[in-house]
Design a protein around this motif. Structure first.
Motif, PDB file in Angstrom:
ATOM      1  N   PRO A  10      26.084  38.244  41.130  1.00 11.85           N
ATOM      2  CA  PRO A  10      25.527  37.927  42.567  1.00 11.85           C
ATOM      3  C   PRO A  10      25.559  39.333  43.086  1.00 11.85           C
ATOM      4  N   SER A  11      24.491  39.759  43.968  1.00 13.91           N
ATOM      5  CA  SER A  11      24.366  40.887  44.744  1.00 13.91           C
ATOM      6  C   SER A  11      25.166  40.942  45.997  1.00 13.91           C
ATOM      7  N   ASP A  12      25.487  40.000  46.468  1.00 12.68           N
ATOM      8  CA  ASP A  12      26.047  39.965  47.839  1.00 12.68           C
ATOM      9  C   ASP A  12      27.487  40.000  47.977  1.00 12.68           C
ATOM     10  N   ARG A  13      28.118  40.277  46.477  1.00 14.39           N
ATOM     11  CA  ARG A  13      29.462  40.276  46.488  1.00 14.39           C
ATOM     12  C   ARG A  13      29.875  41.768  45.978  1.00 14.39           C
ATOM     13  N   PRO A  14      31.214  42.337  46.413  1.00 19.06           N
ATOM     14  CA  PRO A  14      31.488  43.523  46.118  1.00 19.06           C
ATOM     15  C   PRO A  14      31.336  43.529  44.450  1.00 19.06           C
ATOM     16  N   THR A  15      31.285  44.890  43.893  1.00 20.39           N
ATOM     17  CA  THR A  15      30.912  44.995  42.658  1.00 20.39           C
ATOM     18  C   THR A  15      32.203  44.511  41.809  1.00 20.39           C
ATOM     19  N   TYR A  16      33.478  44.786  42.008  1.00 19.12           N
ATOM     20  CA  TYR A  16      34.414  44.401  41.299  1.00 19.12           C
ATOM     21  C   TYR A  16      34.548  42.831  41.025  1.00 19.12           C
ATOM     22  N   ILE A  17      34.153  42.090  42.390  1.00 15.49           N
ATOM     23  CA  ILE A  17      33.918  40.774  42.244  1.00 15.49           C
ATOM     24  C   ILE A  17      32.711  40.213  41.208  1.00 15.49           C
ATOM     25  N   SER A  18      31.497  40.944  41.391  1.00 17.75           N
ATOM     26  CA  SER A  18      30.236  40.495  40.620  1.00 17.75           C
ATOM     27  C   SER A  18      30.678  40.675  39.141  1.00 17.75           C
ATOM     28  N   LEU A  19      31.477  41.782  38.663  1.00 15.96           N
ATOM     29  CA  LEU A  19      31.751  42.119  37.358  1.00 15.96           C
ATOM     30  C   LEU A  19      32.489  40.986  36.779  1.00 15.96           C
ATOM     31  N   THR A  20      33.181  40.110  37.542  1.00 17.21           N
ATOM     32  CA  THR A  20      33.869  38.940  37.111  1.00 17.21           C
ATOM     33  C   THR A  20      33.391  37.848  36.627  1.00 17.21           C
ATOM     34  N   TYR A  21      31.707  37.931  36.815  1.00 17.26           N
ATOM     35  CA  TYR A  21      31.160  36.770  36.562  1.00 17.26           C
ATOM     36  C   TYR A  21      30.621  36.963  34.978  1.00 17.26           C
ATOM     37  N   LEU A  22      31.099  38.105  34.377  1.00 19.90           N
ATOM     38  CA  LEU A  22      31.052  38.373  32.924  1.00 19.90           C
ATOM     39  C   LEU A  22      32.017  37.645  32.083  1.00 19.90           C
ATOM     40  N   TYR A  23      31.945  36.718  31.267  1.00 20.99           N
ATOM     41  CA  TYR A  23      32.905  36.086  30.435  1.00 20.99           C
ATOM     42  C   TYR A  23      33.641  37.198  29.680  1.00 20.99           C
ATOM     43  N   GLY A  24      34.721  37.157  29.786  1.00 22.48           N
ATOM     44  CA  GLY A  24      35.759  38.200  29.278  1.00 22.48           C
ATOM     45  C   GLY A  24      36.193  39.296  30.204  1.00 22.48           C
ATOM     46  N   ILE A  25      35.746  39.612  31.527  1.00 15.62           N
ATOM     47  CA  ILE A  25      36.134  40.393  32.430  1.00 15.62           C
ATOM     48  C   ILE A  25      36.897  39.741  33.742  1.00 15.62           C
ATOM     49  N   GLY A  26      38.159  40.260  33.997  1.00 13.38           N
ATOM     50  CA  GLY A  26      38.659  39.682  35.189  1.00 13.38           C
ATOM     51  C   GLY A  26      38.936  40.572  36.305  1.00 13.38           C
ATOM     52  N   ARG A  27      39.636  40.596  37.358  1.00 10.30           N
ATOM     53  CA  ARG A  27      39.602  41.368  38.418  1.00 10.30           C
ATOM     54  C   ARG A  27      40.195  42.731  37.885  1.00 10.30           C
ATOM     55  N   ALA A  28      41.506  42.882  37.094  1.00  7.94           N
ATOM     56  CA  ALA A  28      41.982  44.026  36.892  1.00  7.94           C
ATOM     57  C   ALA A  28      40.957  44.766  36.019  1.00  7.94           C
ATOM     58  N   THR A  29      40.495  44.247  34.930  1.00  7.08           N
ATOM     59  CA  THR A  29      39.523  45.196  34.058  1.00  7.08           C
ATOM     60  C   THR A  29      38.230  45.318  35.060  1.00  7.08           C
ATOM     61  N   ALA A  30      37.622  44.678  35.739  1.00  9.53           N
ATOM     62  CA  ALA A  30      36.607  44.828  36.615  1.00  9.53           C
ATOM     63  C   ALA A  30      37.035  46.123  37.485  1.00  9.53           C
ATOM     64  N   ILE A  31      38.178  46.330  38.280  1.00  9.47           N
ATOM     65  CA  ILE A  31      38.709  47.401  38.948  1.00  9.47           C
ATOM     66  C   ILE A  31      38.918  48.531  38.065  1.00  9.47           C
TER      67      ILE A  31
END
Length: 128
Positions: A10-31
């Motif tokens: 999703p383009s309307d969300r912060p980058t770290y939240i958008s990264l969590t849409y990938l299977y296998g990536i949570g918030r800590a990893t995204a940050i």
């Protein structure tokens, strides 16, 4: 919508939240990924430059097991447990909880919808 590893994030969300849409990536990893690449995690995904998207794709490809590759690995791990006839493999095969949860009650997610079994007649029913 930016595409990362074949997934529209999703383009309307912060980058770290958008990264969590990938299977296998949570918030800590995204940050961690954002800080590793020097990207502000609060930046909206649509505001990322092509260079930043390319760097994101590159690091995800090289350092992380995600999406299809991770799903395949999890399935292979479960298949291995089944093949070696381990206790956990047996629980997977029977569709029961694998991690020691009780099954007398509260196992509906694994066991599915309740199948009623005709019980014994009660003491009160025997009098008539």
């Amino acid at each position: 919508m930016p595409r990362l590893q074949g997934v529209d994030v999703p383009s309307d969300r912060p980058t770290y939240i958008s990264l969590t849409y990938l299977y296998g990536i949570g918030r800590a990893t995204a940050i961690n990924i954002c800080f590793q690449l020097g990207i502000n995690p609060q930046t909206k995904a649509r505001e990322l430059s092509d260079d930043e998207l390319a760097r994101l794709n590159n690091i995800l490809d090289k350092e992380y097991t995600i999406e299809g590759q991770l799903r395949r690995r999890v399935q292979q791990d479960i298949a291995r447990l089944r093949d070696i006839h381990s206790y956990r493999g047996l629980r997977h095969r029977r569709g029961l909880p694998v991690r020691g949860q009780r099954t007398r009650t509260n196992a509906r997610t694994r066991k599915g919808v309740k199948k009623t079994v005709a019980g014994k007649k009660g003491v009160k029913d025997m009098r008539h």
